[in-house]
Design a protein around this motif. Structure first.
Motif, PDB file in Angstrom:
ATOM      1  N   TRP A 175      79.467  45.321  -0.161  1.00  0.00           N
ATOM      2  CA  TRP A 175      80.250  45.683  -1.454  1.00  0.00           C
ATOM      3  C   TRP A 175      81.619  44.950  -1.731  1.00  0.00           C
ATOM      4  O   TRP A 175      81.828  44.767  -2.789  1.00  0.00           O
ATOM      5  CB  TRP A 175      80.444  46.920  -1.627  1.00  0.00           C
ATOM      6  N   TYR A 176      82.408  44.425  -0.888  1.00  0.00           N
ATOM      7  CA  TYR A 176      83.556  43.918  -0.807  1.00  0.00           C
ATOM      8  C   TYR A 176      83.511  42.327  -1.152  1.00  0.00           C
ATOM      9  O   TYR A 176      84.594  41.810  -1.263  1.00  0.00           O
ATOM     10  CB  TYR A 176      84.476  44.456   0.187  1.00  0.00           C
ATOM     11  N   GLY A 177      82.548  41.986  -0.844  1.00  0.00           N
ATOM     12  CA  GLY A 177      82.385  40.259  -1.114  1.00  0.00           C
ATOM     13  C   GLY A 177      82.774  39.937  -2.478  1.00  0.00           C
ATOM     14  O   GLY A 177      82.422  40.770  -3.392  1.00  0.00           O
ATOM     15  N   PRO A 178      83.355  38.775  -2.492  1.00  0.00           N
ATOM     16  CA  PRO A 178      83.902  38.244  -3.776  1.00  0.00           C
ATOM     17  C   PRO A 178      82.907  38.382  -5.219  1.00  0.00           C
ATOM     18  O   PRO A 178      82.983  39.168  -6.218  1.00  0.00           O
ATOM     19  CB  PRO A 178      84.286  36.846  -3.774  1.00  0.00           C
ATOM     20  N   ASP A 179      81.544  37.954  -4.954  1.00  0.00           N
ATOM     21  CA  ASP A 179      80.527  37.942  -5.947  1.00  0.00           C
ATOM     22  C   ASP A 179      79.756  39.319  -6.047  1.00  0.00           C
ATOM     23  O   ASP A 179      79.669  39.706  -7.173  1.00  0.00           O
ATOM     24  CB  ASP A 179      79.615  36.650  -5.716  1.00  0.00           C
ATOM     25  N   GLN A 180      79.759  39.970  -4.828  1.00  0.00           N
ATOM     26  CA  GLN A 180      79.138  41.266  -4.927  1.00  0.00           C
ATOM     27  C   GLN A 180      80.009  42.246  -5.762  1.00  0.00           C
ATOM     28  O   GLN A 180      79.489  42.975  -6.609  1.00  0.00           O
ATOM     29  CB  GLN A 180      78.829  41.757  -3.611  1.00  0.00           C
ATOM     30  N   PHE A 181      81.189  42.288  -5.437  1.00  0.00           N
ATOM     31  CA  PHE A 181      82.188  43.171  -6.181  1.00  0.00           C
ATOM     32  C   PHE A 181      82.164  42.862  -7.457  1.00  0.00           C
ATOM     33  O   PHE A 181      81.952  43.986  -8.439  1.00  0.00           O
ATOM     34  CB  PHE A 181      83.621  43.142  -5.593  1.00  0.00           C
ATOM     35  N   ALA A 182      82.199  41.598  -7.961  1.00  0.00           N
ATOM     36  CA  ALA A 182      82.460  41.371  -9.570  1.00  0.00           C
ATOM     37  C   ALA A 182      81.136  41.497 -10.064  1.00  0.00           C
ATOM     38  O   ALA A 182      81.120  41.282 -11.320  1.00  0.00           O
ATOM     39  CB  ALA A 182      82.942  40.021  -9.457  1.00  0.00           C
TER      40      ALA A 182
END
Length: 314
Positions: A175-182
């Motif tokens: 969930w905290y990956g750059p693309d995943q979060f955004a």
């Protein structure tokens, strides 16, 4: 006998006035972008529905395998074990990344086509002579794409969350990956609206299509990089301290470790360990803070655009 001739006058044809006429004009002028947006949403919708149908197969395939199969492990030669989970995870990643980067094409289009081109070609001034005030012209230019972006991006966002099923990080990423979060929260919609406002401001500043598109894109890129860089600081972290050593769950967004050793660092068990991290429960606070910041940027850029238009028009 007297013949009375009655003169009838035909009222002059007027251009449609009010919001309906302006909305129709915006849709006609930018119909190519509208068609592209519609096709993109259709493709994303169809793709996500299909990904949802293979989610169970992908989850079953995302397990250890052996060749030959033994002890309950699937055969690595099985097509399902090799490909279904990869297809599913790649498809989810593609949609999520597209949602996280929607700000860039929106900002470039808003600066170049929506505002810059109309000011450069004189189309905007022509509209202002047809009983359409500059403020109403700009309000419509912003309201129509904002409504379409909010509806379209929001719909794809909800479908993406639906297609992710149980949010298995091995399939859909952390969930905290750059693309995943955004790309999995309201931040995605806020990025699109911020890009629209920044591109609009760039168009009004430069009044030329290509430079405005470039400046709008650059402003969106800077905003995206700054928020991605400082995202971890948008909400207070949690600190966990214990004697000896411990591991954090994968769902924890790790920020730093502080290890206290005995006389010989690196040898044996540490005396105490302290970890700073964001637990998964911080997803929504981080999302809401970043969404608020993006909407604040959009509001400021929109206000600046109206102020600039008012200064430059009689």
């Amino acid at each position: 006998m007297t013949t009375t001739l009655t003169a009838t006058t035909t009222p002059a044809t007027r251009l449609p006035r009010g919001p309906r006429g302006l909305v129709w004009a915006v849709l006609r002028v930018h119909r190519t972008a509208l068609v592209f947006w519609g096709l993109t949403l259709t493709a994303a919708t169809a793709g996500l529905i299909w990904l949802h149908t293979i989610a169970d197969d992908a989850r079953r395939a995302n397990v250890p395998c052996a060749e030959p199969a033994h002890d309950g492990l699937a055969s690595c030669a099985s097509i399902e074990a090799l490909f279904v989970d990869d297809i599913y995870s790649d498809g989810i990643a593609l949609v999520t990344t597209a949602l996280s980067y929607v700000i860039f094409p929106v900002a470039a289009w808003a600066g170049g086509a929506l505002i810059g081109r109309e000011l450069e070609s004189g189309t905007a001034r022509l509209a202002w002579t047809q009983s359409v005030t500059p403020a109403r012209w700009l309000a419509t230019r912003l309201a129509v794409p904002a409504a379409l972006l909010t509806a379209g991006t929001g719909a794809v966002l909800l479908l993406n969350l639906w297609a992710r099923t149980d949010d298995n990080p091995n399939l859909v990423g952390d969930w905290y990956g750059p693309d995943q979060f955004a790309g999995i929260g309201p931040v995605a919609v806020a990025y699109a609206l911020a890009g629209l406002a920044l591109g609009t401001l760039a168009g009004l500043l430069l009044r030329r299509a290509l430079p405005a598109a470039g400046v709008g894109f650059t402003a969106a890129l800077l905003l995206h990089l700054v928020l991605e860089r400082y995202r971890e600081h948008l909400w207070p972290t949690v600190t966990r301290s214990e004697k000896g050593e411990f591991e954090l769950p994968r769902s924890a967004w790790q920020q730093g470790w502080d290890i206290t050793w005995g006389r010989h660092p690196g040898e044996g068990t540490p005396l105490s360990t302290s970890a700073t991290f964001h637990p998964q429960s911080h997803f929504w606070p981080l999302q809401l803070v970043e969404t608020g910041l993006l909407l604040g940027v959009a509001a400021l850029a929109t206000a600046a655009a109206f102020w600039l238009l008012r200064r430059r028009t009689p």
